[in-house]
Design a protein around this motif. Sequence first.
Motif, PDB file in Angstrom:
ATOM      1  N   PRO A  47       0.838  -1.207   0.000  1.00  0.00           N
ATOM      2  CA  PRO A  47       0.000   0.000   0.000  1.00  0.00           C
ATOM      3  C   PRO A  47       0.868   1.250   0.000  1.00  0.00           C
ATOM      4  O   PRO A  47       1.730   1.423   0.866  1.00  0.00           O
ATOM      5  CB  PRO A  47      -0.797  -0.129   1.300  1.00  0.00           C
ATOM      6  CG  PRO A  47       0.028  -1.009   2.180  1.00  0.00           C
ATOM      7  CD  PRO A  47       0.869  -1.873   1.279  1.00  0.00           C
ATOM      8  N   SER A  58       2.425   2.734   3.296  1.00  0.00           N
ATOM      9  CA  SER A  58       1.418   2.993   4.323  1.00  0.00           C
ATOM     10  C   SER A  58       0.948   1.738   5.046  1.00  0.00           C
ATOM     11  O   SER A  58       0.042   1.801   5.868  1.00  0.00           O
ATOM     12  CB  SER A  58       0.222   3.723   3.720  1.00  0.00           C
ATOM     13  OG  SER A  58      -0.349   2.949   2.695  1.00  0.00           O
ATOM     14  N   GLY A  59       1.557   0.614   4.746  1.00  0.00           N
ATOM     15  CA  GLY A  59       1.222  -0.636   5.427  1.00  0.00           C
ATOM     16  C   GLY A  59       2.437  -1.543   5.445  1.00  0.00           C
ATOM     17  O   GLY A  59       3.482  -1.218   4.881  1.00  0.00           O
ATOM     18  N   ALA A  60       2.289  -2.661   6.082  1.00  0.00           N
ATOM     19  CA  ALA A  60       3.402  -3.609   6.185  1.00  0.00           C
ATOM     20  C   ALA A  60       3.696  -4.233   4.825  1.00  0.00           C
ATOM     21  O   ALA A  60       2.781  -4.517   4.054  1.00  0.00           O
ATOM     22  CB  ALA A  60       3.059  -4.698   7.187  1.00  0.00           C
ATOM     23  N   THR A  61       4.967  -4.424   4.534  1.00  0.00           N
ATOM     24  CA  THR A  61       5.350  -5.159   3.332  1.00  0.00           C
ATOM     25  C   THR A  61       5.315  -6.647   3.668  1.00  0.00           C
ATOM     26  O   THR A  61       5.579  -7.045   4.797  1.00  0.00           O
ATOM     27  CB  THR A  61       6.747  -4.746   2.836  1.00  0.00           C
ATOM     28  OG1 THR A  61       7.689  -4.888   3.891  1.00  0.00           O
ATOM     29  CG2 THR A  61       6.750  -3.307   2.336  1.00  0.00           C
ATOM     30  N   ASP A  73       9.437  -0.863   4.879  1.00  0.00           N
ATOM     31  CA  ASP A  73       8.254  -1.176   5.671  1.00  0.00           C
ATOM     32  C   ASP A  73       7.457   0.092   5.911  1.00  0.00           C
ATOM     33  O   ASP A  73       7.840   1.179   5.457  1.00  0.00           O
ATOM     34  CB  ASP A  73       8.657  -1.822   6.997  1.00  0.00           C
ATOM     35  CG  ASP A  73       7.566  -2.721   7.577  1.00  0.00           C
ATOM     36  OD1 ASP A  73       6.492  -2.860   6.963  1.00  0.00           O
ATOM     37  OD2 ASP A  73       7.797  -3.281   8.659  1.00  0.00           O
ATOM     38  N   ARG A  74       6.381  -0.045   6.642  1.00  0.00           N
ATOM     39  CA  ARG A  74       5.459   1.049   6.931  1.00  0.00           C
ATOM     40  C   ARG A  74       6.232   2.298   7.378  1.00  0.00           C
ATOM     41  O   ARG A  74       7.115   2.233   8.225  1.00  0.00           O
ATOM     42  CB  ARG A  74       4.500   0.619   8.040  1.00  0.00           C
ATOM     43  CG  ARG A  74       3.473   1.647   8.415  1.00  0.00           C
ATOM     44  CD  ARG A  74       2.633   1.207   9.619  1.00  0.00           C
ATOM     45  NE  ARG A  74       2.427  -0.217   9.689  1.00  0.00           N
ATOM     46  CZ  ARG A  74       1.301  -0.845   9.342  1.00  0.00           C
ATOM     47  NH1 ARG A  74       0.282  -0.158   8.917  1.00  0.00           N
ATOM     48  NH2 ARG A  74       1.214  -2.145   9.435  1.00  0.00           N
TER      49      ARG A  74
END
Length: 160
Positions: A47, A58-61, A73-74
Amino acid sequence: CDPAFAAEVFDRMIRDSGLPDFAPLLAQAGIVMQPQNPGKAWTGPVPLQFTGTAAKVSGATAPGTPLYDIGLDRGDEIVAVGDTVIDSQADWDKVIQAARPRDEVVVRFIRRGREGVARMRFAADPSFKWVRVETTGGQATEAQLAFRRAWLGEETAPES
Protein backbone atom coordinates in the motif's frame (compact mmCIF):
# COMPACT_ATOMS: atom_id res chain seq x y z
CA CYS A 1 -5.84 -39.73 13.67
CA ASP A 2 -2.08 -40.17 13.29
CA PRO A 3 -0.43 -37.52 15.55
CA ALA A 4 2.65 -37.20 13.29
CA PHE A 5 0.45 -36.61 10.22
CA ALA A 6 -1.67 -34.07 12.10
CA ALA A 7 1.44 -32.22 13.32
CA GLU A 8 2.90 -32.14 9.78
CA VAL A 9 -0.35 -30.80 8.29
CA PHE A 10 -0.68 -28.19 11.05
CA ASP A 11 2.92 -27.05 10.58
CA ARG A 12 2.60 -26.83 6.80
CA MET A 13 -0.89 -25.34 6.56
CA ILE A 14 -1.03 -23.12 9.64
CA ARG A 15 2.48 -22.21 10.73
CA ASP A 16 3.99 -21.99 7.25
CA SER A 17 0.77 -20.83 5.54
CA GLY A 18 1.29 -23.53 2.94
CA LEU A 19 -1.48 -24.47 0.57
CA PRO A 20 -2.16 -27.87 -0.91
CA ASP A 21 -0.63 -28.57 -4.31
CA PHE A 22 -3.78 -27.93 -6.33
CA ALA A 23 -2.26 -28.77 -9.73
CA PRO A 24 -2.48 -32.58 -9.44
CA LEU A 25 -5.91 -32.33 -7.84
CA LEU A 26 -7.33 -30.20 -10.65
CA ALA A 27 -5.53 -32.22 -13.32
CA GLN A 28 -8.12 -34.92 -12.58
CA ALA A 29 -10.65 -32.55 -14.19
CA GLY A 30 -8.39 -31.54 -17.08
CA ILE A 31 -7.73 -28.13 -15.53
CA VAL A 32 -4.22 -26.63 -15.56
CA MET A 33 -2.59 -23.68 -13.83
CA GLN A 34 -1.00 -20.90 -15.91
CA PRO A 35 0.66 -17.59 -15.02
CA GLN A 36 -1.85 -14.74 -15.08
CA ASN A 37 0.76 -12.18 -16.19
CA PRO A 38 3.76 -14.02 -17.64
CA GLY A 39 6.89 -11.89 -17.85
CA LYS A 40 5.45 -9.14 -15.65
CA ALA A 41 7.58 -7.71 -12.84
CA TRP A 42 6.22 -7.52 -9.29
CA THR A 43 7.30 -5.90 -6.03
CA GLY A 44 4.58 -7.26 -3.79
CA PRO A 45 1.18 -6.09 -2.58
CA VAL A 46 2.32 -2.82 -1.07
CA PRO A 47 0.00 0.00 0.00
CA LEU A 48 1.45 3.33 -1.10
CA GLN A 49 0.38 6.91 -0.41
CA PHE A 50 1.76 9.50 -2.80
CA THR A 51 2.87 12.70 -1.09
CA GLY A 52 3.87 14.67 -4.19
CA THR A 53 7.55 14.12 -3.42
CA ALA A 54 7.65 10.38 -2.63
CA ALA A 55 5.63 7.20 -2.27
CA LYS A 56 5.07 6.50 1.42
CA VAL A 57 4.67 2.85 2.37
CA SER A 58 1.42 2.99 4.32
CA GLY A 59 1.22 -0.64 5.43
CA ALA A 60 3.40 -3.61 6.18
CA THR A 61 5.35 -5.16 3.33
CA ALA A 62 4.81 -8.89 2.91
CA PRO A 63 7.64 -11.31 3.73
CA GLY A 64 9.32 -12.74 0.65
CA THR A 65 8.48 -9.77 -1.59
CA PRO A 66 11.16 -7.58 -3.19
CA LEU A 67 10.32 -4.52 -1.06
CA TYR A 68 10.38 -6.60 2.13
CA ASP A 69 13.66 -8.21 1.07
CA ILE A 70 15.36 -4.79 0.88
CA GLY A 71 13.98 -3.85 4.30
CA LEU A 72 11.26 -1.35 3.37
CA ASP A 73 8.25 -1.18 5.67
CA ARG A 74 5.46 1.05 6.93
CA GLY A 75 6.49 4.71 7.12
CA ASP A 76 9.41 4.48 4.70
CA GLU A 77 9.26 6.78 1.68
CA ILE A 78 10.36 5.61 -1.76
CA VAL A 79 12.00 8.59 -3.48
CA ALA A 80 13.26 6.95 -6.68
CA VAL A 81 13.50 3.58 -8.39
CA GLY A 82 16.41 3.53 -10.79
CA ASP A 83 16.42 6.88 -12.59
CA THR A 84 12.71 7.49 -12.03
CA VAL A 85 11.59 9.83 -9.27
CA ILE A 86 8.49 8.36 -7.64
CA ASP A 87 5.96 11.02 -6.66
CA SER A 88 2.76 9.65 -8.22
CA GLN A 89 0.94 6.40 -8.94
CA ALA A 90 1.74 6.94 -12.63
CA ASP A 91 5.50 7.02 -11.87
CA TRP A 92 5.24 3.81 -9.81
CA ASP A 93 3.19 2.06 -12.51
CA LYS A 94 5.66 3.15 -15.21
CA VAL A 95 8.58 1.62 -13.31
CA ILE A 96 6.76 -1.68 -12.72
CA GLN A 97 5.56 -1.93 -16.34
CA ALA A 98 9.05 -1.26 -17.74
CA ALA A 99 10.72 -3.87 -15.51
CA ARG A 100 11.05 -7.59 -16.06
CA PRO A 101 11.38 -10.31 -13.43
CA ARG A 102 14.95 -10.52 -12.09
CA ASP A 103 15.82 -6.95 -13.22
CA GLU A 104 17.81 -5.15 -10.54
CA VAL A 105 17.41 -1.48 -9.67
CA VAL A 106 18.62 0.91 -7.03
CA VAL A 107 15.85 2.14 -4.75
CA ARG A 108 16.37 5.45 -2.94
CA PHE A 109 14.25 5.85 0.16
CA ILE A 110 13.89 7.89 3.34
CA ARG A 111 13.53 6.17 6.70
CA ARG A 112 13.11 8.24 9.85
CA GLY A 113 14.48 11.32 8.10
CA ARG A 114 17.59 9.61 6.72
CA GLU A 115 18.14 8.76 3.08
CA GLY A 116 19.13 5.22 2.19
CA VAL A 117 19.69 3.12 -0.90
CA ALA A 118 19.22 -0.57 -1.61
CA ARG A 119 19.46 -2.84 -4.64
CA MET A 120 16.13 -4.48 -5.36
CA ARG A 121 15.48 -7.41 -7.67
CA PHE A 122 12.01 -7.55 -9.21
CA ALA A 123 10.16 -10.84 -8.84
CA ALA A 124 7.83 -12.48 -11.33
CA ASP A 125 4.15 -11.74 -10.77
CA PRO A 126 2.91 -14.78 -8.81
CA SER A 127 -0.72 -14.43 -9.98
CA PHE A 128 -2.11 -17.44 -11.77
CA LYS A 129 -5.26 -18.66 -13.44
CA TRP A 130 -6.88 -22.04 -13.96
CA VAL A 131 -7.92 -23.01 -17.50
CA ARG A 132 -9.26 -26.06 -19.28
CA VAL A 133 -6.49 -28.17 -20.80
CA GLU A 134 -8.24 -27.73 -24.17
CA THR A 135 -7.34 -24.02 -24.17
CA THR A 136 -3.63 -24.90 -23.96
CA GLY A 137 -3.62 -27.11 -27.05
CA GLY A 138 -4.05 -30.29 -25.01
CA GLN A 139 -6.95 -32.68 -24.96
CA ALA A 140 -8.88 -33.76 -21.89
CA THR A 141 -9.40 -37.48 -21.48
CA GLU A 142 -12.88 -38.94 -21.20
CA ALA A 143 -12.19 -39.59 -17.49
CA GLN A 144 -11.21 -35.94 -16.96
CA LEU A 145 -14.32 -34.71 -18.78
CA ALA A 146 -16.53 -37.01 -16.69
CA PHE A 147 -14.86 -35.78 -13.49
CA ARG A 148 -15.28 -32.15 -14.60
CA ARG A 149 -18.97 -32.64 -15.45
CA ALA A 150 -19.66 -34.37 -12.13
CA TRP A 151 -17.88 -31.62 -10.23
CA LEU A 152 -18.72 -28.44 -12.14
CA GLY A 153 -21.69 -29.30 -14.28
CA GLU A 154 -22.06 -29.60 -18.03
CA GLU A 155 -20.89 -26.17 -19.23
CA THR A 156 -19.09 -24.80 -16.17
CA ALA A 157 -15.31 -24.51 -16.09
CA PRO A 158 -12.89 -22.00 -14.58
CA GLU A 159 -11.32 -19.47 -16.91
CA SER A 160 -9.52 -17.33 -14.36
